[in-house]
Design a protein around this motif. Structure first.
Motif, PDB file in Angstrom:
ATOM      1  N   LYS A 237       3.355  14.899  -3.924  1.00 60.45           N
ATOM      2  CA  LYS A 237       3.422  15.111  -2.269  1.00 60.45           C
ATOM      3  C   LYS A 237       3.237  16.250  -2.056  1.00 60.45           C
ATOM      4  O   LYS A 237       3.643  16.915  -0.948  1.00 60.45           O
ATOM      5  N   LYS A 238       2.877  16.743  -2.961  1.00 54.40           N
ATOM      6  CA  LYS A 238       2.032  18.285  -2.154  1.00 54.40           C
ATOM      7  C   LYS A 238       0.954  18.287  -1.527  1.00 54.40           C
ATOM      8  O   LYS A 238       0.376  19.254  -0.737  1.00 54.40           O
ATOM      9  N   THR A 239       0.034  17.160  -1.633  1.00 53.47           N
ATOM     10  CA  THR A 239      -0.777  16.684  -0.944  1.00 53.47           C
ATOM     11  C   THR A 239      -0.155  15.262   0.093  1.00 53.47           C
ATOM     12  O   THR A 239       0.025  15.139   0.441  1.00 53.47           O
ATOM     13  N   ALA A 240      -1.165  15.892   1.098  1.00 53.13           N
ATOM     14  CA  ALA A 240      -1.182  15.214   2.103  1.00 53.13           C
ATOM     15  C   ALA A 240      -1.893  14.068   2.526  1.00 53.13           C
ATOM     16  O   ALA A 240      -2.631  13.579   1.884  1.00 53.13           O
ATOM     17  N   VAL A 241      -0.484  12.414   3.168  1.00 53.42           N
ATOM     18  CA  VAL A 241      -1.728  11.307   3.249  1.00 53.42           C
ATOM     19  C   VAL A 241      -2.134  11.236   4.313  1.00 53.42           C
ATOM     20  O   VAL A 241      -1.515  10.930   5.253  1.00 53.42           O
ATOM     21  N   SER A 242      -3.463  10.902   4.028  1.00 54.58           N
ATOM     22  CA  SER A 242      -4.213  10.462   5.440  1.00 54.58           C
ATOM     23  C   SER A 242      -4.593   9.225   5.811  1.00 54.58           C
ATOM     24  O   SER A 242      -4.756   8.095   5.130  1.00 54.58           O
ATOM     25  N   LEU A 243      -4.776   8.653   6.660  1.00 53.35           N
ATOM     26  CA  LEU A 243      -4.347   7.401   7.672  1.00 53.35           C
ATOM     27  C   LEU A 243      -5.458   7.404   8.412  1.00 53.35           C
ATOM     28  O   LEU A 243      -5.281   8.308   9.751  1.00 53.35           O
ATOM     29  N   CYS A 244      -6.298   7.018   8.778  1.00 51.81           N
ATOM     30  CA  CYS A 244      -7.509   6.991  10.030  1.00 51.81           C
ATOM     31  C   CYS A 244      -7.600   5.043  10.174  1.00 51.81           C
ATOM     32  O   CYS A 244      -7.845   4.985   8.834  1.00 51.81           O
ATOM     33  N   ALA A 245      -7.351   5.184  11.338  1.00 51.17           N
ATOM     34  CA  ALA A 245      -7.531   3.569  11.290  1.00 51.17           C
ATOM     35  C   ALA A 245      -8.034   3.072  13.265  1.00 51.17           C
ATOM     36  O   ALA A 245      -8.028   4.481  14.109  1.00 51.17           O
ATOM     37  N   SER A 246      -9.099   2.511  12.849  1.00 44.82           N
ATOM     38  CA  SER A 246     -10.168   2.239  14.481  1.00 44.82           C
ATOM     39  C   SER A 246     -10.269   0.782  14.055  1.00 44.82           C
ATOM     40  O   SER A 246     -10.909   0.212  13.489  1.00 44.82           O
TER      41      SER A 246
ATOM     42  N   LEU B  17       0.700  -1.153   0.012  1.00 43.45           N
ATOM     43  CA  LEU B  17      -0.026  -0.672  -0.107  1.00 43.45           C
ATOM     44  C   LEU B  17       0.744   1.427   0.473  1.00 43.45           C
ATOM     45  O   LEU B  17       0.369   2.380  -0.601  1.00 43.45           O
ATOM     46  N   PHE B  18       2.033   1.278   0.711  1.00 43.95           N
ATOM     47  CA  PHE B  18       2.694   2.547   0.595  1.00 43.95           C
ATOM     48  C   PHE B  18       3.591   2.041   0.281  1.00 43.95           C
ATOM     49  O   PHE B  18       4.383   3.161  -0.553  1.00 43.95           O
ATOM     50  N   SER B  19       3.897   1.138  -0.762  1.00 49.17           N
ATOM     51  CA  SER B  19       5.222   1.320  -2.002  1.00 49.17           C
ATOM     52  C   SER B  19       3.843   1.844  -2.849  1.00 49.17           C
ATOM     53  O   SER B  19       4.892   2.690  -3.871  1.00 49.17           O
ATOM     54  N   ASN B  20       2.799   2.010  -3.006  1.00 51.68           N
ATOM     55  CA  ASN B  20       1.872   2.708  -4.587  1.00 51.68           C
ATOM     56  C   ASN B  20       2.171   3.944  -3.682  1.00 51.68           C
ATOM     57  O   ASN B  20       2.401   4.774  -5.325  1.00 51.68           O
ATOM     58  N   ILE B  21       2.409   4.685  -2.554  1.00 51.09           N
ATOM     59  CA  ILE B  21       2.225   5.777  -2.638  1.00 51.09           C
ATOM     60  C   ILE B  21       2.879   6.476  -3.361  1.00 51.09           C
ATOM     61  O   ILE B  21       3.394   7.947  -3.277  1.00 51.09           O
ATOM     62  N   LEU B  22       4.101   5.855  -2.886  1.00 50.23           N
ATOM     63  CA  LEU B  22       5.779   6.113  -3.145  1.00 50.23           C
ATOM     64  C   LEU B  22       5.966   6.413  -4.221  1.00 50.23           C
ATOM     65  O   LEU B  22       6.535   7.305  -5.701  1.00 50.23           O
TER      66      LEU B  22
ATOM     67  N   GLN C 266     -10.319  -2.391  -0.841  1.00 49.08           N
ATOM     68  CA  GLN C 266     -11.632  -2.165  -1.856  1.00 49.08           C
ATOM     69  C   GLN C 266     -10.268  -0.421  -1.747  1.00 49.08           C
ATOM     70  O   GLN C 266     -10.016   0.315  -0.867  1.00 49.08           O
ATOM     71  N   TYR C 267      -9.893  -1.159  -3.206  1.00 46.30           N
ATOM     72  CA  TYR C 267      -9.806   0.632  -3.750  1.00 46.30           C
ATOM     73  C   TYR C 267     -10.678   1.613  -5.191  1.00 46.30           C
ATOM     74  O   TYR C 267     -11.403   0.659  -5.574  1.00 46.30           O
ATOM     75  N   ASP C 268     -10.403   2.876  -4.961  1.00 45.86           N
ATOM     76  CA  ASP C 268     -10.861   3.250  -5.769  1.00 45.86           C
ATOM     77  C   ASP C 268     -10.572   4.635  -6.111  1.00 45.86           C
ATOM     78  O   ASP C 268      -9.917   5.003  -5.332  1.00 45.86           O
ATOM     79  N   ARG C 269     -10.510   5.383  -6.686  1.00 51.43           N
ATOM     80  CA  ARG C 269     -10.021   6.749  -7.174  1.00 51.43           C
ATOM     81  C   ARG C 269     -11.207   7.526  -7.662  1.00 51.43           C
ATOM     82  O   ARG C 269     -11.890   7.243  -8.550  1.00 51.43           O
ATOM     83  N   CYS C 270     -11.073   8.279  -7.091  1.00 48.34           N
ATOM     84  CA  CYS C 270     -12.061   9.884  -7.258  1.00 48.34           C
ATOM     85  C   CYS C 270     -10.972  10.995  -7.548  1.00 48.34           C
ATOM     86  O   CYS C 270     -11.225  11.932  -6.311  1.00 48.34           O
ATOM     87  N   GLY C 271     -11.567  10.968  -8.933  1.00 48.67           N
ATOM     88  CA  GLY C 271     -10.705  12.356  -9.589  1.00 48.67           C
ATOM     89  C   GLY C 271      -8.550  12.115  -9.289  1.00 48.67           C
ATOM     90  O   GLY C 271      -8.415  11.477  -9.976  1.00 48.67           O
ATOM     91  N   GLU C 272      -8.921  13.448  -8.406  1.00 47.91           N
ATOM     92  CA  GLU C 272      -7.595  12.931  -8.172  1.00 47.91           C
ATOM     93  C   GLU C 272      -6.734  12.430  -7.139  1.00 47.91           C
ATOM     94  O   GLU C 272      -5.138  12.280  -6.214  1.00 47.91           O
ATOM     95  N   LEU C 273      -7.722  11.542  -6.163  1.00 51.67           N
ATOM     96  CA  LEU C 273      -7.445  11.243  -5.105  1.00 51.67           C
ATOM     97  C   LEU C 273      -8.180   9.709  -5.177  1.00 51.67           C
ATOM     98  O   LEU C 273      -8.956   8.908  -5.445  1.00 51.67           O
TER      99      LEU C 273
ATOM    100  N   ALA D 125      -3.437  11.997  -2.901  1.00 48.45           N
ATOM    101  CA  ALA D 125      -3.266  12.271  -4.150  1.00 48.45           C
ATOM    102  C   ALA D 125      -2.620  11.254  -5.150  1.00 48.45           C
ATOM    103  O   ALA D 125      -1.304  11.169  -4.872  1.00 48.45           O
ATOM    104  N   VAL D 126      -3.298  11.500  -6.011  1.00 51.97           N
ATOM    105  CA  VAL D 126      -2.062  11.448  -7.216  1.00 51.97           C
ATOM    106  C   VAL D 126      -1.268  12.074  -8.111  1.00 51.97           C
ATOM    107  O   VAL D 126      -1.862  12.855  -8.579  1.00 51.97           O
TER     108      VAL D 126
END
Length: 467
Positions: A398-407, A388-393, A450-457, A420-421
């Motif tokens: 880098k202009k947009t922060a990577v958001s993480l939420c775990a619960s 998952l994090f390799s895909n981010i790399l 599950q993964y999805d792309r919504c615009g640039e996110l 952001a892509v």
């Protein structure tokens, strides 16, 4: 699907129903033939062998009688030992097996002599068994004649015969109706039986044909021909077998197609990776040779070492892709489940977050689980987060922060990761083999990814069951 006559019945019930229908039809045919026996007899009694020419018999009888005297009393003539009555044997020879001839005096009307039809008297007196059989048969014939209502046709006609000493009345008994009765009963029985067995055997033959069709289809499948659709052969057990055979054919064909597609994809990937690996390996080998020969300036050695590290990173990325692809199509991998505390999950997430921070990404952590306990495979979970994090790399902006939420919700650990892509990521995007690998490992843990792309996110949602 072909419409069946009895769609809700199985083979045994259908066969019993066919037997019942055949029996009813046979009985109806038998009843019809019995009711129309007189019509048939009227149509055939003027045809051989049922017709008797009474005029010819009268002429022949008169020809014999003119030279004989009519007995003045009743006489009994033994055909085998006639004695003095041998002169009257020609009258016997005029009669066939089904014809009888009796003479009565015209003057007093009394019986003088005669011959009964041989069908009634010609029994073998030397064989008790055959005599008994003939007696039973004769009684059956008489019963059949009575049953067929043809008794009135047993007696045919009479005529006057002139002897040398007087005239006599000749009574002719025509028993050809017995022959007709035997033949008619036999024919009616055969037709009724043929109708019964025809109905039953027609159904059995249709089922046998269905079995032969399935046998041919199974032989085609065994020969490797899976493109031929198994035809519909009914809705009974044989039809269900045909449907099952066609489902098996479809499943085998689909599996073969999937295997061929996977094999082709694997071959293409290996070919592409082999080509991609050759280039950085060649460059890396060149830099190492330069460093080994110490021909480079001291200031350039650091740059060459940096380039070597860059090429080894490229090689590692390519080999990781190949290993991940092998995992996606591996069907025998089994996770080794252990209880993993929340600290393990926090450590994995924080290590990967630190790694992408060193690469220049900003992070935004909403929450991390405190008390959750996972029941999973340690190595596989690490690989899931690394993918998952390799895909981010690779594709993150880098202009947009990577958001993480775990619960923890309803007995499951839910992790939501979004980034952001980059605008140029579409050109560099691969075949999502890393995400597919992570999806398979999550499924092995009875979870979902599950993964999805919504615009640039780009948003990834991972759910793992908590122990």
């Amino acid at each position: 699907m072909t419409k069946q006559t009895f769609p809700a019945l199985k083979i045994r019930a259908r066969l019993l129903l066919q037997i019942l229908i055949g029996g009813i039809c046979a009985l109806l045919l038998w009843e019809f033939l019995f009711r129309n026996v007189d019509t048939v007899w009227d149509s055939v009694k003027t045809l051989p062998p049922f017709y008797m020419d009474i005029d010819a018999l009268s002429e022949q009888t008169a020809a014999y009688a003119k030279d004989l005297d009519l007995p003045d009393h009743e006489i009994s003539i033994d055909v085998d030992n006639p004695g003095d009555a041998e002169a009257y044997l020609p009258f016997y020879e005029l009669c066939d097996k089904y014809t009888g001839l009796s003479f009565y005096s015209v003057d007093d009307g009394l019986y003088r002599f005669g011959f009964a039809p041989r069908v009634l008297t010609d029994l073998d007196s030397n064989a008790y068994f055959w005599r008994a059989v003939d007696s039973i048969s004769l009684n059956s014939v008489w019963y059949a004649i009575e049953l067929l209502s043809l008794r009135s046709d047993l007696y045919h006609d009479e005529f006057t015969v002139v002897f040398r000493n007087g005239a006599a009345t000749a009574f002719v008994s025509n028993y050809r109706v017995i022959l007709f009765g035997c033949l008619y009963l036999f024919g009616a029985a055969m037709l009724s039986a043929a109708l019964f067995f025809g109905i039953v055997l027609h159904y059995i033959n249709s089922r046998i044909r269905s079995i032969l069709i399935l046998h041919e289809e199974a032989a085609l499948m065994a020969s490797g021909d899976l493109s031929h659709t198994v035809p519909d052969v009914g809705q009974d057990e044989i039809g269900e077998l045909g449907c099952g055979l066609d489902s098996l054919r479809t499943a085998l064909l689909e599996n073969i197609r999937q295997e061929e597609a996977a094999r082709d994809s694997n071959r293409d990937l290996i070919a592409a990776l082999s080509h991609d690996l050759r280039t950085p390996l060649t460059i890396l080998n060149g830099y190492l040779e330069v460093l080994k020969l110490e021909s480079a300036a001291p200031a350039a050695r650091g740059d060459y070492l940096g380039r070597c590290l860059q090429k080894t990173a490229e090689i590692k990325e390519l080999t990781d892709r190949m290993f991940e692809y092998a995992l996606v199509y591996e069907v025998n991998e089994t996770p080794e489940f252990t209880e993993l505390p929340a600290a393990f999950l926090r450590q994995c997430l924080l290590e990967n977050l630190d790694f992408i921070r060193l690469a220049g990404f900003r992070t935004d952590i909403s929450s991390l689980p405190e008390n959750a306990v996972l029941h999973g495979d340690l190595t596989m979970l690490r690989r899931i987060f690394n993918n998952l994090f390799s895909n981010i790399l690779k594709y993150g902006d880098k202009k947009t922060a990577v958001s993480l939420c775990a619960s923890v919700n309803d007995g499951s650990v839910c992790i939501r990761l979004s980034n952001a892509v980059r605008p140029d990521a579409d050109d560099a995007a691969g075949n999502h083999i890393g995400l597919k690998s992570a999806q398979k490992m999550a499924a092995l843990h009875h979870g979902t990814l599950q993964y999805d792309r919504c615009g640039e996110l780009f948003v990834v949602s991972l759910s793992l069951p908590a122990a």
